[in-house]
Design an enzyme around this catalytic site. Sequence first.
Site, PDB file in Angstrom:
ATOM      1  N   TYR A 141     -14.001   8.785 -11.595  1.00  0.00           N
ATOM      2  CA  TYR A 141     -13.587   7.493 -11.026  1.00  0.00           C
ATOM      3  C   TYR A 141     -14.050   6.333 -11.925  1.00  0.00           C
ATOM      4  CZ  TYR A 141     -14.066   3.500  -7.818  1.00  0.00           C
ATOM      5  OH  TYR A 141     -14.031   2.259  -7.241  1.00  0.00           O
TER       6      TYR A 141
ATOM      7  N   ASP B 223       0.865  -1.177   0.000  1.00  0.00           N
ATOM      8  CA  ASP B 223       0.000   0.000   0.000  1.00  0.00           C
ATOM      9  C   ASP B 223       0.903   1.230   0.000  1.00  0.00           C
ATOM     10  OD1 ASP B 223      -3.284   0.215   0.908  1.00  0.00           O
ATOM     11  OD2 ASP B 223      -2.106   2.056   0.837  1.00  0.00           O
TER      12      ASP B 223
ATOM     13  N   SER C 137     -15.108  -1.547 -11.059  1.00  0.00           N
ATOM     14  CA  SER C 137     -16.219  -1.116 -10.201  1.00  0.00           C
ATOM     15  C   SER C 137     -17.538  -1.049 -10.966  1.00  0.00           C
ATOM     16  CB  SER C 137     -15.884   0.273  -9.648  1.00  0.00           C
ATOM     17  OG  SER C 137     -17.022   0.873  -9.065  1.00  0.00           O
TER      18      SER C 137
ATOM     19  N   GLY D  97      -5.272  -1.377  -5.526  1.00  0.00           N
ATOM     20  CA  GLY D  97      -4.670  -0.069  -5.242  1.00  0.00           C
ATOM     21  C   GLY D  97      -5.262   1.038  -6.097  1.00  0.00           C
TER      22      GLY D  97
HETATM   23  C1  15L Z   1     -16.991   1.699  -5.403  1.00  0.00           C
HETATM   24  O1  15L Z   1     -16.473   1.457  -6.465  1.00  0.00           O
HETATM   25  C2  15L Z   1     -16.207   2.259  -4.277  1.00  0.00           C
HETATM   26  O2  15L Z   1     -14.876   1.823  -4.267  1.00  0.00           O
HETATM   27  C3  15L Z   1     -16.850   2.009  -2.938  1.00  0.00           C
HETATM   28  O3  15L Z   1     -16.228   2.851  -2.003  1.00  0.00           O
HETATM   29  C4  15L Z   1     -18.354   2.256  -2.982  1.00  0.00           C
HETATM   30  O4  15L Z   1     -18.623   3.599  -3.265  1.00  0.00           O
HETATM   31  C5  15L Z   1     -18.958   1.374  -4.038  1.00  0.00           C
HETATM   32  O5  15L Z   1     -18.345   1.583  -5.277  1.00  0.00           O
HETATM   33  C6  15L Z   1     -20.475   1.542  -4.178  1.00  0.00           C
HETATM   34  O6  15L Z   1     -20.955   1.806  -5.273  1.00  0.00           O
HETATM   35  O7  15L Z   1     -21.149   1.358  -3.186  1.00  0.00           O
END
Ligand code: 15L
Length: 267
Positions: free
Chosen positions: A134, A32, A109, A70
């Site tokens: 993001y 990290d 994500s 990371g």
């Molecule tokens: C994500 O990608 C984030 O890393 C996490 O912190 C949350 O915000 C999650 O999505 C979410 O959508 O709940």
Amino acid sequence: MRRVLITGAGGGIGRALRETLRGIYPILRISDRVELAPAREGEEVDRTELSNMAAVERMVEGVNGIVHLGGISGENEWPVILDGNIIGLYNLFEAARHAGVQRIVFATSNHAVGFYPRAQKIDHRVVPRPDSRYGVSKAFGEAIASLYSDKHGIGVLCTRIGNFGEKPIDKRRLSIWISPRDYTQLVRIGLEHPDIRYEIVYGVSNNRRSWYDNSNAERLGYRPQDDSEPYAEAVLAAEPPGADPISEHCQGGTFCAAEYTAATRRE
Ligand code: 15L
């Protein structure tokens, strides 16, 4: 997989995987940008800033597989996203290529596809619809992963994580929650399944309210053990009223509503 590296090991998912993967692979290298708890038997502890290529090269030396958690884990200013999730991501894949790493499990994500409506069930084949800077960085990560798989033969499992935790924390998370044991199962598939070249799967538990067709994960043998439904009554009772319509409509929730100006522009 003799030596497995976990990046972003100081975050919530990283801390959990440090425990659940302990003893599964002979050596876990834990990294990290922040200081981590000292190495125990079978562990190596590292501290690396992902935007520093020379440091990333050192971090991946001698590693067979990487679980890449990371980078920046939520919306932020562009320079911050750029450093952690664009430059850092490129550095990781490029260093992995030089070091002969065979496998990468990439923590992408739900925000790479957050602008899909909740009313639509989506699978791993949909085009990205990022809901934030993001989310764009995660779509970029999926693209880099595809490139390094096709061009350099690194096997990559992109896990579009919903929300990781012991329990689902609100109504939206009832549809996207993943438990630590289910995510561990998915990570192990990514590191160990013999046929992975480049795959996208959803990092979600077996939620009755899911917005995802996760048949690609099932095809790879994923059998999630948990479902958010037993928590639903309590979660819904605690949900504050009056959610904003954009958040309510879109899978990405508040990530979609933040800085949203499309409606006024289209008037
Ligand atoms: C994500 O990608 C984030 O890393 C996490 O912190 C949350 O915000 C999650 O999505 C979410 O959508 O709940």
